[in-house]
Structure formats: structure tokens, C-alpha cells
Design an enzyme around this catalytic site. Sequence first.
Site, short mmCIF file in Angstrom:
data_model
loop_
_atom_site.label_atom_id
_atom_site.label_comp_id
_atom_site.label_asym_id
_atom_site.label_seq_id
_atom_site.Cartn_x
_atom_site.Cartn_y
_atom_site.Cartn_z
N SER A 143 45.11 38.95 47.81
CA SER A 143 44.64 37.71 47.02
C SER A 143 45.69 36.44 47.54
O SER A 143 46.86 36.90 47.93
CB SER A 143 44.85 37.46 45.43
OG SER A 143 44.57 36.27 44.91
N TYR A 156 49.88 38.96 37.81
CA TYR A 156 48.92 39.01 39.11
C TYR A 156 49.36 38.74 40.47
O TYR A 156 49.29 39.42 41.23
CB TYR A 156 47.61 38.15 38.63
CG TYR A 156 46.51 38.37 39.64
CD1 TYR A 156 45.50 39.19 39.50
CD2 TYR A 156 45.93 37.22 40.61
CE1 TYR A 156 44.51 39.48 40.54
CE2 TYR A 156 45.25 37.23 41.27
CZ TYR A 156 44.28 38.51 41.21
OH TYR A 156 43.24 38.60 42.12
N1 NAD Z 1 37.28 36.66 42.50
C1 NAD Z 1 38.19 35.99 42.98
O1 NAD Z 1 38.35 34.74 43.08
C2 NAD Z 1 39.36 36.85 43.66
C3 NAD Z 1 40.20 36.14 44.54
C4 NAD Z 1 41.23 36.89 45.37
C5 NAD Z 1 41.25 38.23 45.12
N2 NAD Z 1 40.29 38.94 44.05
C6 NAD Z 1 40.23 40.13 44.18
O2 NAD Z 1 39.34 40.79 44.66
C7 NAD Z 1 38.97 42.06 43.77
C8 NAD Z 1 37.59 42.16 43.21
O3 NAD Z 1 37.64 41.09 42.51
P1 NAD Z 1 36.28 40.54 41.71
O4 NAD Z 1 36.20 39.09 41.42
O5 NAD Z 1 35.19 41.10 42.46
O6 NAD Z 1 36.41 41.20 40.39
P2 NAD Z 1 35.34 41.68 39.26
O7 NAD Z 1 36.06 41.91 37.89
O8 NAD Z 1 33.91 41.29 39.40
O9 NAD Z 1 35.28 43.45 39.92
C9 NAD Z 1 36.40 44.26 39.85
C10 NAD Z 1 35.74 45.89 39.86
O10 NAD Z 1 36.98 46.66 39.63
C11 NAD Z 1 36.54 47.49 38.74
N3 NAD Z 1 37.96 48.21 37.93
C12 NAD Z 1 38.76 47.58 37.05
N4 NAD Z 1 39.72 48.50 36.92
C13 NAD Z 1 39.48 49.69 37.41
C14 NAD Z 1 40.10 50.75 37.51
N5 NAD Z 1 41.17 50.99 36.83
N6 NAD Z 1 39.22 51.85 38.27
C15 NAD Z 1 38.30 51.66 38.93
N7 NAD Z 1 37.73 50.51 39.03
C16 NAD Z 1 38.32 49.56 38.20
C17 NAD Z 1 35.54 46.60 37.70
O11 NAD Z 1 34.91 47.71 36.68
C18 NAD Z 1 34.98 45.89 38.69
O12 NAD Z 1 33.54 46.56 39.05
C19 NAD Z 1 40.17 42.24 43.11
O13 NAD Z 1 41.26 43.20 43.53
C20 NAD Z 1 40.57 40.81 42.89
O14 NAD Z 1 42.06 40.81 42.31
C21 NAD Z 1 39.44 38.19 43.46
#
Ligand code: NAD
Length: 260
Positions: A143, A156
Site C-alpha cells: 500500500s 496498517y
Molecule cells: N482499497 C484500497 O484503497 C487499498 C489501498 C492500498 C492497499 N490495499 C490493499 O489491497 C488489498 C485488498 O484490499 P481491498 O480494498 O480489495 O479489501 P477488501 O476488504 O475488499 O478485500 C480483502 C479480502 O481479503 C479477505 N481476507 C481478510 N482476511 C483474510 C484472511 N485472514 N484469510 C483470507 N482472506 C482474508 C477478505 O475476505 C476480502 O475478500 C489489501 O491487502 C489492502 O490492504 C487496498
Amino acid sequence: MAEEFAGLDGKVALVTGAATGIGEGVARTLHAAGVHLAVADVNGDGVTALAKDLGDNCRAFTLDVTDGPAVEACVSIVEDTVGPIHGLAHVVGIQKFGQVAEMAEADFDATFNVNVKGAFLVVQAVARRMIPREQGSIVAIASTAARTPRIAQGAYCGSKAAVAQLMCVAGLELAPRNIRVNCVSPGVTETGMVQRLMATMETPEVVVGGNLDAYRLPVPLGRLARSEEIADVVAFLLSDRSTYLTMQDIVVDGGGAMGA
Ligand SMILES: NC(=O)c1ccc[n+]([C@@H]2O[C@H](COP(=O)([O-])OP(=O)(O)OC[C@H]3O[C@@H](n4cnc5c(N)ncnc54)[C@H](O)[C@@H]3O)[C@@H](O)[C@H]2O)c1
């Protein structure tokens, strides 16, 4: 589409965190490029529905990435039933809020357990299979929070910095075995995680326009990212279009981190 992501057609990839958001976007992009997919998530119903929607060449696994024996069993079954894993997109991540002076210990532990230990366990299980084959590409989602401090996101930000450095070391160790390891660091992307963020803290206008009271700069491209835009970079890194790229953290943030 397969042309764009050379070498992916017919290869096997594991995508974790594929039930929703960026992981789902990555799974859909890889599937369209002809990848034979294993999609894993603690939300078993979500990945099962995704696999059903994608149809052929996609198998769903219910997996909690913090459970070491479960990770090992899942990767073993993927290798036996889907095929030797060529690409890993480790997308799982959670976000808990709280200023350092106030955050609950349980929230800190959960953040590091899922984000850091989960990445370690999944990458280790997959890398152990890739090493004897001397082939593979691993991408973890970090991130911009790994390098840009955000108020109330200490756990985070710290966990994502740990993921980025863990992957960099893995890339160094695995380079002699022809295995590439990179991170993709999205800026704010329109997913369920961000809807939860917006519900508690910020509106899209504040994220895009900046908020100097919160030391947040504007996003130069003037909008949030879409999951597909992150997925394209992941697919590029898993493909033969990026064969000299390793140990990098590619920031995909519309300029929001100002090149930091
Ligand atoms: N959305 C953003 O703005 C953003 C920005 C930077 C980084 N990220 C990173 O991108 C990745 C995806 O984020 P997102 O926004 O799609 O989030 P999201 O919450 O939509 O998806 C995350 C997924 O991970 C799964 N998950 C959570 N804990 C778990 C576990 N213990 N075992 C297996 N699966 C698990 C959830 O069920 C979900 O399907 C994450 O690593 C997040 O930190 C997101």
C-alpha cells in the site's frame, strides 16, 4: 488479452483475498488472460460465487491465511489439482483504525497477523514449490501506506511497510532460483475496504482533494483507482512482459504519494 500479458495463457496462478475488491479484480483479469486460477479467501461463499461466475479454469478454496497448516494444505491441493503454481498474487489484507496512543492491542495484533504473518505463510508455502522448478513470479499487495504516514493508521502503515520489506528480502533470496518477487502498492481504490474507511473517516472528495489538517495531499489524477487498474499491474508483473523486474514496489496511486 492473452497477448497483453505474454506467457500467462494456460499457466496456474493462486490469488488470495479474491472474494472481493482488488483480489476479485486480479482474478478476473488473470482469468481473461487464460490463466488457470485457484482463488482463496476466508470468505468461502465469496470465492465460490466468483469461481461459479468465471466458469471453467477457476477453483475456489476457503482459507484463513493466518493458519499455517491450512495454508500448507491449500497450496498442496492447488498444486495437485490445478497444477504447478507459476504466479502468486497475494492480495489479502485488513485495516483497523486507531491512533498509536489509543489503539487496542487486539486490533494491532490482528492487523499484523493477517497482513504480515499471512503474507509470510502464503509466500513461504508457494516459494517452496517454485524453488525446485526454478520458475515463478510472486506479487504481494502492499500500500502507499507503507511509505506515507496516515493518522489513525499506525498498525496498517507499519504492517504494509513490513510486507514491502519482507517481499524485497524474499526477492533477493529467490532471485538465484529465477523467481521474481514484487509488490504493488495501490493508492485509494474503490473497494469494500474503502467504503468502510469512508463510513468512519473520509469522503471520496476529501481523499481526492486532500486534507491538510490530516496531512493528506490531493490525488493529481483527481479520482480514486478502480480494482482493474491495480489488477493490470499485477498481471504485468506475473507475465513474461516483466522478466527483468524483481524486488520492486510499484506504486499505483494516481500520483497521490507525490512520487515518495
Ligand atoms: N482499497 C484500497 O484503497 C487499498 C489501498 C492500498 C492497499 N490495499 C490493499 O489491497 C488489498 C485488498 O484490499 P481491498 O480494498 O480489495 O479489501 P477488501 O476488504 O475488499 O478485500 C480483502 C479480502 O481479503 C479477505 N481476507 C481478510 N482476511 C483474510 C484472511 N485472514 N484469510 C483470507 N482472506 C482474508 C477478505 O475476505 C476480502 O475478500 C489489501 O491487502 C489492502 O490492504 C487496498
